[in-house]
Design a protein around this motif. Sequence first.
Motif, PDB file in Angstrom:
ATOM      1  N   LYS A 176       2.016 -12.287  24.517  1.00 22.13           N
ATOM      2  CA  LYS A 176       0.582 -11.974  24.487  1.00 22.13           C
ATOM      3  C   LYS A 176      -0.014 -12.221  23.094  1.00 22.13           C
ATOM      4  O   LYS A 176      -1.212 -12.449  22.958  1.00 22.13           O
ATOM      5  N   MET A 177       0.851 -12.165  22.069  1.00 24.59           N
ATOM      6  CA  MET A 177       0.373 -12.396  20.705  1.00 24.59           C
ATOM      7  C   MET A 177       0.113 -13.874  20.432  1.00 24.59           C
ATOM      8  O   MET A 177      -0.384 -14.234  19.371  1.00 24.59           O
ATOM      9  N   ASN A 178       0.445 -14.725  21.396  1.00 28.65           N
ATOM     10  CA  ASN A 178       0.117 -16.156  21.273  1.00 28.65           C
ATOM     11  C   ASN A 178      -1.142 -16.507  22.058  1.00 28.65           C
ATOM     12  O   ASN A 178      -1.483 -17.677  22.197  1.00 28.65           O
ATOM     13  N   THR A 179      -1.809 -15.489  22.597  1.00 22.21           N
ATOM     14  CA  THR A 179      -3.019 -15.695  23.388  1.00 22.21           C
ATOM     15  C   THR A 179      -4.228 -15.111  22.651  1.00 22.21           C
ATOM     16  O   THR A 179      -4.203 -14.920  21.442  1.00 22.21           O
ATOM     17  N   PHE A 180      -5.260 -14.823  23.396  1.00 20.72           N
ATOM     18  CA  PHE A 180      -6.483 -14.232  22.847  1.00 20.72           C
ATOM     19  C   PHE A 180      -6.201 -12.979  22.041  1.00 20.72           C
ATOM     20  O   PHE A 180      -6.845 -12.723  21.008  1.00 20.72           O
ATOM     21  N   TRP A 181      -5.227 -12.164  22.491  1.00 17.77           N
ATOM     22  CA  TRP A 181      -4.974 -10.872  21.830  1.00 17.77           C
ATOM     23  C   TRP A 181      -4.433 -11.061  20.416  1.00 17.77           C
ATOM     24  O   TRP A 181      -4.805 -10.333  19.495  1.00 17.77           O
ATOM     25  N   GLY A 182      -3.574 -12.050  20.242  1.00 17.19           N
ATOM     26  CA  GLY A 182      -3.086 -12.339  18.899  1.00 17.19           C
ATOM     27  C   GLY A 182      -4.207 -12.828  17.995  1.00 17.19           C
ATOM     28  O   GLY A 182      -4.286 -12.464  16.811  1.00 17.19           O
ATOM     29  N   LEU A 183      -5.080 -13.661  18.562  1.00 19.31           N
ATOM     30  CA  LEU A 183      -6.240 -14.149  17.813  1.00 19.31           C
ATOM     31  C   LEU A 183      -7.120 -12.981  17.381  1.00 19.31           C
ATOM     32  O   LEU A 183      -7.575 -12.918  16.223  1.00 19.31           O
ATOM     33  N   LEU A 184      -7.349 -12.029  18.288  1.00 24.30           N
ATOM     34  CA  LEU A 184      -8.186 -10.865  17.981  1.00 24.30           C
ATOM     35  C   LEU A 184      -7.581 -10.025  16.862  1.00 24.30           C
ATOM     36  O   LEU A 184      -8.291  -9.566  15.947  1.00 24.30           O
ATOM     37  N   VAL A 185      -6.279  -9.814  16.913  1.00 28.96           N
ATOM     38  CA  VAL A 185      -5.590  -9.043  15.875  1.00 28.96           C
ATOM     39  C   VAL A 185      -5.786  -9.683  14.500  1.00 28.96           C
ATOM     40  O   VAL A 185      -6.118  -9.006  13.516  1.00 28.96           O
ATOM     41  N   ASP A 186      -5.601 -10.983  14.423  1.00 32.11           N
ATOM     42  CA  ASP A 186      -5.738 -11.677  13.139  1.00 32.11           C
ATOM     43  C   ASP A 186      -7.189 -11.683  12.644  1.00 32.11           C
ATOM     44  O   ASP A 186      -7.441 -11.597  11.440  1.00 32.11           O
ATOM     45  N   ILE A 187      -8.138 -11.769  13.559  1.00 37.15           N
ATOM     46  CA  ILE A 187      -9.548 -11.723  13.176  1.00 37.15           C
ATOM     47  C   ILE A 187      -9.896 -10.356  12.584  1.00 37.15           C
ATOM     48  O   ILE A 187     -10.570 -10.259  11.546  1.00 37.15           O
ATOM     49  N   ILE A 188      -9.422  -9.301  13.233  1.00 35.78           N
ATOM     50  CA  ILE A 188      -9.672  -7.942  12.713  1.00 35.78           C
ATOM     51  C   ILE A 188      -9.066  -7.781  11.327  1.00 35.78           C
ATOM     52  O   ILE A 188      -9.684  -7.211  10.416  1.00 35.78           O
ATOM     53  N   ALA A 189      -7.837  -8.289  11.131  1.00 33.12           N
ATOM     54  CA  ALA A 189      -7.163  -8.186   9.837  1.00 33.12           C
ATOM     55  C   ALA A 189      -7.947  -8.928   8.759  1.00 33.12           C
ATOM     56  O   ALA A 189      -8.124  -8.423   7.635  1.00 33.12           O
ATOM     57  N   VAL A 190      -8.411 -10.120   9.081  1.00 35.22           N
ATOM     58  CA  VAL A 190      -9.160 -10.906   8.094  1.00 35.22           C
ATOM     59  C   VAL A 190     -10.488 -10.240   7.755  1.00 35.22           C
ATOM     60  O   VAL A 190     -10.876 -10.150   6.584  1.00 35.22           O
ATOM     61  N   MET A 191     -11.199  -9.728   8.747  1.00 35.49           N
ATOM     62  CA  MET A 191     -12.479  -9.072   8.491  1.00 35.49           C
ATOM     63  C   MET A 191     -12.303  -7.797   7.677  1.00 35.49           C
ATOM     64  O   MET A 191     -13.117  -7.494   6.797  1.00 35.49           O
ATOM     65  N   ALA A 192     -11.241  -7.036   7.964  1.00 31.08           N
ATOM     66  CA  ALA A 192     -10.971  -5.843   7.154  1.00 31.08           C
ATOM     67  C   ALA A 192     -10.710  -6.226   5.711  1.00 31.08           C
ATOM     68  O   ALA A 192     -11.176  -5.562   4.775  1.00 31.08           O
ATOM     69  N   THR A 193      -9.970  -7.311   5.517  1.00 30.52           N
ATOM     70  CA  THR A 193      -9.683  -7.789   4.159  1.00 30.52           C
ATOM     71  C   THR A 193     -10.958  -8.195   3.448  1.00 30.52           C
ATOM     72  O   THR A 193     -11.177  -7.825   2.284  1.00 30.52           O
ATOM     73  N   ILE A 194     -11.810  -8.948   4.116  1.00 29.90           N
ATOM     74  CA  ILE A 194     -13.052  -9.415   3.490  1.00 29.90           C
ATOM     75  C   ILE A 194     -13.912  -8.239   3.044  1.00 29.90           C
ATOM     76  O   ILE A 194     -14.388  -8.187   1.904  1.00 29.90           O
ATOM     77  N   VAL A 195     -14.101  -7.264   3.938  1.00 33.37           N
ATOM     78  CA  VAL A 195     -14.945  -6.117   3.597  1.00 33.37           C
ATOM     79  C   VAL A 195     -14.288  -5.255   2.527  1.00 33.37           C
ATOM     80  O   VAL A 195     -14.950  -4.785   1.594  1.00 33.37           O
ATOM     81  N   GLY A 196     -12.972  -5.039   2.644  1.00 37.05           N
ATOM     82  CA  GLY A 196     -12.275  -4.218   1.654  1.00 37.05           C
ATOM     83  C   GLY A 196     -12.360  -4.795   0.259  1.00 37.05           C
ATOM     84  O   GLY A 196     -12.662  -4.090  -0.712  1.00 37.05           O
ATOM     85  N   VAL A 197     -12.114  -6.080   0.139  1.00 36.57           N
ATOM     86  CA  VAL A 197     -12.152  -6.722  -1.173  1.00 36.57           C
ATOM     87  C   VAL A 197     -13.592  -6.847  -1.669  1.00 36.57           C
ATOM     88  O   VAL A 197     -13.873  -6.626  -2.856  1.00 36.57           O
ATOM     89  N   ALA A 198     -14.523  -7.173  -0.768  1.00 36.32           N
ATOM     90  CA  ALA A 198     -15.928  -7.271  -1.164  1.00 36.32           C
ATOM     91  C   ALA A 198     -16.434  -5.935  -1.695  1.00 36.32           C
ATOM     92  O   ALA A 198     -17.207  -5.889  -2.669  1.00 36.32           O
ATOM     93  N   THR A 199     -15.986  -4.845  -1.086  1.00 37.16           N
ATOM     94  CA  THR A 199     -16.368  -3.517  -1.569  1.00 37.16           C
ATOM     95  C   THR A 199     -15.886  -3.303  -2.996  1.00 37.16           C
ATOM     96  O   THR A 199     -16.629  -2.830  -3.857  1.00 37.16           O
ATOM     97  N   THR A 200     -14.663  -3.671  -3.258  1.00 39.67           N
ATOM     98  CA  THR A 200     -14.103  -3.504  -4.589  1.00 39.67           C
ATOM     99  C   THR A 200     -14.816  -4.402  -5.603  1.00 39.67           C
ATOM    100  O   THR A 200     -15.065  -3.994  -6.743  1.00 39.67           O
ATOM    101  N   LEU A 201     -15.135  -5.621  -5.197  1.00 37.97           N
ATOM    102  CA  LEU A 201     -15.870  -6.505  -6.087  1.00 37.97           C
ATOM    103  C   LEU A 201     -17.248  -5.925  -6.398  1.00 37.97           C
ATOM    104  O   LEU A 201     -17.748  -6.040  -7.516  1.00 37.97           O
TER     105      LEU A 201
END
Length: 491
Positions: A176-201
């Motif tokens: 299932k991690m090779n389907t839409f669900w894996g894509l969703l997990v990685d998108i959430i991780a990337v967005m959390a990273t962007i906001v977390g780092v942007a906050t610190t900046l």
Amino acid sequence: MKKATSVFWITLSITFIISLWGALSPVGFENITNTVMNYISVRFGWYYLLLVTFFVVFCIFLIFSPYGKIKLGKPRDKPEFSYPTWIAMLFSAGMGIGLVFYGVASPVSHYIKTPPMAEPGTKEALEDALRVTFFHYGIHAWAIYGSIALVLAYFTFRHGKPGLISKTLEPLFGDKMNTFWGLLVDIIAVMATIVGVATTLGFGATQINGGLSYLLGIGNEFWVQLLIILAVTVLFMISAYTGLGKGIKYLSNTNMSLAGLLFIATLILGPTQYILNSFTNSMGEYIQKLPVESFRIAPNDSEGIQWVRDWTIFFWAWWIAWAPFVGIFIARVSKGRTIREFLSGILIVPTVVSLLWFSTFGMSGVKAQNSGADIAGLPDEQALFGMFDHFPFGVVLSILGLMLIGTFFITSADSATFVLGMQTTNGSLSPSTTIKFVWGFAQSTIAAVLLYTGGLQALQNALISAAFPFSIIMFLMIISFYKALSKEQKK
């Protein structure tokens, strides 16, 4: 851009939409993020406390369990970086600007303005001030980082998986991690990273502006902060161009040198004996009250529960939002270490250094406050410079502080571009310079938009909102990791 995955294009599009929304409708953007933040902190405060405490217990369990001898890599793999350089790199990525921003502001604020339980300005409030600061920057923060870094390093270097968050969940969810669900997990991780780092900046730009305002009278305004972000963006992109082994490595060591110099100068020129006595006393109280503090939410005290939401929940959300970025980065530089060595190093060394830092700067600020300086009356971003104003060589120390903020700023953004590049190129350990540049620009844009829409409050709102979905993924990663670890031990 040939290696860019769909995660890259989707998250970049989301980042563009958020930036455009914030720029065109700052009031509406701030209202939405504020509503989401309030809902999460009110409804799920208990969840954050239980989850982060679970991470602490899990890390301690692994250190003392037979699993601790397992190596993050193949049996013959050796660590790529020396121990001091490894500590410097994870420390620079893991705390950075937060230490400088809150080093004076947090203890003084907890003493004078926002004590957790006692009356402001009392002896009890002073004793609580350093202890709760220890709590927010201590073992809990590093257990969050250590947990996700451990899982990623284990699957990447021991099992040869791509360095993607979704791949760590395969023992639980399989294909299932090779389907839409894996894509969703990685998108959430990337967005959390962007906001977390942007906050610190955003915090970094605000504090540099605060220092310039305090020292030179330069206006504490958005356009100044925007210029600071633009200047630092150019610098960290230059560093990103040189790669992990040069730019980030050298900057991390520079950070530690500058931080060490500022720390020693403050310890010697400040109230040295008072600092060391306060550190020793607060360390004992921190250890003694750690179990109680870990679960304290004060449901029958309206002021107490609001304090937990404003401080503890905010910090736990901050560390969780930073977890994919810091975790991936730490995992990348930790190949060849055993689980026991890895977790012991992450939980103990940075925690002790952080607590020494807050003792030195916090108690120096408290001493200046009690001697007649109005440190508590200054904005948080100016507290450090207000304290140095009452030190010998205060201007020199303030300039050194600005340099440290700048190098932390550059290192955090540089490391984040590397991590975002990895996450959006199918886990590549050497993402292209072009993709890193795109993410560098995107991070800076989000930071500028958040400052434009509501300053520090908007940064905090966005942070708590972004951290929540990723916190669920983190819990699942731990379960998946333990399942894989148990299966390996049975072989």
